[in-house]
Design a protein around this motif. Structure first.
Motif, short mmCIF file in Angstrom:
data_model
loop_
_atom_site.label_atom_id
_atom_site.label_comp_id
_atom_site.label_asym_id
_atom_site.label_seq_id
_atom_site.Cartn_x
_atom_site.Cartn_y
_atom_site.Cartn_z
N ILE A 111 0.86 -1.18 0.00
CA ILE A 111 0.00 0.00 0.00
C ILE A 111 0.90 1.23 0.00
N ILE A 112 0.80 2.02 -1.06
CA ILE A 112 1.58 3.25 -1.15
C ILE A 112 0.75 4.39 -0.58
N GLY A 113 1.12 4.81 0.62
CA GLY A 113 0.37 5.85 1.33
C GLY A 113 -0.08 5.36 2.68
N GLY A 114 0.42 6.01 3.73
CA GLY A 114 0.06 5.62 5.09
C GLY A 114 -0.85 6.62 5.77
N GLY A 115 -1.73 7.24 4.98
CA GLY A 115 -2.74 8.13 5.54
C GLY A 115 -3.96 7.34 5.98
N VAL A 116 -5.10 8.01 6.06
CA VAL A 116 -6.32 7.38 6.57
C VAL A 116 -6.73 6.19 5.72
N ILE A 117 -6.86 6.39 4.40
CA ILE A 117 -7.32 5.31 3.52
C ILE A 117 -6.35 4.15 3.53
N GLY A 118 -5.07 4.45 3.40
CA GLY A 118 -4.06 3.39 3.37
C GLY A 118 -4.03 2.57 4.64
N MET A 119 -4.11 3.22 5.80
CA MET A 119 -4.03 2.48 7.06
C MET A 119 -5.31 1.71 7.36
N GLU A 120 -6.46 2.25 6.97
CA GLU A 120 -7.71 1.50 7.17
C GLU A 120 -7.65 0.20 6.38
N PHE A 121 -7.23 0.27 5.12
CA PHE A 121 -7.15 -0.95 4.31
C PHE A 121 -6.03 -1.87 4.78
N ALA A 122 -4.97 -1.31 5.35
CA ALA A 122 -3.89 -2.15 5.87
C ALA A 122 -4.41 -3.06 6.96
N PHE A 123 -5.21 -2.53 7.88
CA PHE A 123 -5.76 -3.35 8.97
C PHE A 123 -6.80 -4.33 8.45
N ILE A 124 -7.64 -3.91 7.51
CA ILE A 124 -8.66 -4.80 6.94
C ILE A 124 -8.01 -5.99 6.26
N LEU A 125 -7.08 -5.72 5.36
CA LEU A 125 -6.47 -6.80 4.57
C LEU A 125 -5.59 -7.69 5.44
N ASN A 126 -4.92 -7.13 6.42
CA ASN A 126 -4.12 -7.93 7.35
C ASN A 126 -5.00 -8.93 8.10
N GLU A 127 -6.13 -8.47 8.58
CA GLU A 127 -7.03 -9.36 9.32
C GLU A 127 -7.58 -10.46 8.44
#
Length: 566
Positions: free
Chosen positions: A277-293
């Motif tokens: 995920i290129i971008g660690g703002g709101v959208i990037g971090m929300e999807f990071a947690f979703i996809l990780n889970e």
């Protein structure tokens, strides 16, 4: 002849509703077309209309009763009235012309997102004749491709997290299976229900909605055309609410086939084994947690020194530590330099950290580097509408008026604060000024909600901003690990933090990271909005046991009076 009264349809995908007002009762005469009663649902009221002439023999319902689709609720003695046959027309062979119309509304709104549709409803409430043009779907990006669908999937993932940790709560779950099809289906049902609700509100308020692309003819006229109509709209006032689109970064490979946006991932039927995920703002971090889970190996590449860089460092630390504990790889202070594809159809992302270059291999790459205003969607020069100094949004004043006094702009296209609730309030400010109510937009107390794990809510100014402005401030802080409700839920990460202006004796900012943070932040917004003192705030009673009690404890801590932590 006796005919059964059956609940044949409800609003949208609803399977049940509630009986509203009953107009006719048992024994009453009825004619075809009469409204026997109304059915209330999440999308509004639906009329139950008689198809028969006769007498109501039986009606087994009461107001407020829940009824279900296909349920028999009574009967009529009489005769069925057949609907008139539609008049058959000659074949058009696909060359039928759209109907030409000329409209002159009080207000024309371009864009039916959270700014546009809210402005339309408020305008109708004020007695204005409103026409709204929407090229895609009512609800805009937020409802169809952003806030709502993301949070629907995030909730499904939250349920999955509880399943994984069920044994901690006294349940042994031996096996489970993830169905992305069901997750996406549920998301689509949520979105469909809300879109249907907006459509109903448009009808209820007699707002004309035209589907199509708005094209500027001249400074006073917009044209829009679809298969049914060809409309020329001469407006008295215009509100531009044309929104924004995902941004990209101009590096090698940024346009490769298969690179995802958040919109793409909201339709995924399979979970990628790995993603960068290129971008660690709101959208990037929300999807990071979703996809990780969901089981993806996740790498987040953030150009700024820290993820979620607009937040205070102590808030960021909680979210980052949670991400690292879950196995999310964070590369902050890292710039994406290039993206390439392998022979196995995977992606290699080259990142630069200082003078060193590193490579990440993943099945998917997601661009989450912000959004750009749709300023090219209209010929703004024909409307005499100017852009801001940075040329990345429409310039507006605090009344949402552009350089053309007849034209207003709201939402993401102004590129002020790109949040759905800001767009909605800007829409209300714009339409109320059109109605000569003299209101202005203020940006000093705007809440934000971030659905990471744990959640983050913030409003007002941060501690970093208070320092930069050289404000004499005091911090009030309370950890959720000392809150009874959070402990009972097993969600003790995080804290409540308040910023208190000692000179002006009022709360000026707050951040909450932890369980229910996005809901609790509204209380802090109200404390700031009402400019209450710490003494006044300390005498507000909070229910026990709730996580909201942590706000009260943080208020007490401003004066070193905390009860449950010290």
């Amino acid at each position: 002849m006796e005919f059964k009264l059956k609940i044949e349809k409800l609003s949208g995908h609803d399977s049940e509703g509630k009986v509203g007002k009953i107009n006719l009762k048992t024994g009453a005469s009825v004619k075809s077309g009469d409204v026997i009663f109304t059915i209330e649902s999440g999308k509004g009221a639906l009329k139950y209309i008689s198809k028969y002439n006769g007498t109501i023999k039986e009606l087994n319902i009461v107001e407020g009763q829940t009824i279900k689709k296909n349920e028999i609720i009574g009967s009529i003695d009489g005769e069925e009235v057949k609907a008139a046959e539609p008049i058959k027309k000659g074949y058009s062979f696909g060359i039928a012309k759209p109907k030409e119309e000329k409209l002159e509304p009080d207000v024309l709104i371009i864009g039916g997102g959270p700014g546009g549709y809210v402005a339309a409803i408020r305008g109708a409430q004020l007695g204005l004749d409103v026409v709204l043009i929407e090229e895609d779907k009512l609800g805009g990006t937020c409802l169809n491709y952003g806030c709502i669908p993301t949070k629907s999937i995030a909730h499904s993932v939250n349920v999955l997290n509880h399943i994984k940790h069920a044994e901690e709560y006294g349940f042994k779950v031996s096996d489970y299976e993830i169905s992305m099809e069901k997750i996406i289906e549920r998301k689509n049902n949520v979105v469909g229900t809300l879109v249907g609700g907006i459509e109903h509100l448009m009808n209820t308020h007699n707002i004309r909605v035209i589907n199509g692309k708005a094209i500027v003819k001249d400074k006073d006229t917009i044209i829009v055309k679809n298969k049914k109509i060809d409309a020329s709209i001469q407006f008295k006032n215009l509100i531009i609410a044309a929104g924004s689109s995902p941004s990209s970064i101009n590096i090698e490979g940024h346009d490769l086939d298969g690179i995802c946006t958040s919109k793409d991932l909201l339709e995924m039927t399979e979970v990628p084994k790995s993603i960068t995920i290129i971008g660690g703002g709101v959208i990037g971090m929300e999807f990071a947690f979703i996809l990780n889970e969901l089981g993806s190996k996740v790498h987040v590449v953030e150009y700024m020194p820290k993820i979620l860089s607009v937040l205070d460092e102590d808030v960021i630390e909680v979210v980052k530590n949670s991400a690292l504990e879950k196995g999310i790889h964070i590369h902050d202070g890292a710039g994406a330099a290039a993206i390439r594809k392998t022979l196995d159809d995977e992606f290699i992302t080259e990142i630069a950290i200082g003078e060193e270059h590193h490579f990440i291999t993943s099945e998917k790459v997601m661009m989450a580097v912000g959004r750009k205003a749709n300023i090219d969607s209209l010929e703004l020069e024909k409307l005499n509408v100017q852009l801001n100094e940075r040329k990345n949004g429409i310039a507006v004043n605090d009344r949402m008026i552009t350089s053309n006094p007849k034209v207003y702009a709201i939402g993401d296209i102004t590129n002020t604060v790109q949040l759905a609730h800001v767009a909605s309030h800007q829409g209300i400010v714009a339409i109320e000024n059109i109605a000569d109510m003299d209101v202005s937009m203020k940006y000093d107390n705007i809440p934000s909600a971030i659905f990471t794990t744990p959640e983050v809510g913030s409003t007002g100014i941060t501690e970093g901003q208070a320092k930069a402005k050289e404000i004499d401030y005091t911090i009030g802080k309370f950890p959720l690990m000392a809150n009874g409700k959070a402990l009972a839920m097993g969600e003790t990460e995080g804290f409540v933090k308040l910023i208190y202006d000692n000179t002006n004796n009022k709360i000026i900012g707050g951040s909450i990271v932890g369980a229910h943070a996005t809901d609790m932040i509204a209380t802090v917004s109200n404390l700031i909005g009402k400019a209450v003192t710490k003494e006044e705030a300390s005498h507000i009673i909070y229910a026990h046991p709730t996580t909201a009690e942590s706000i009260h404890e943080a208020i007490l801590d401003i004066s070193d009076r905390g009860i449950h932590f010290g």
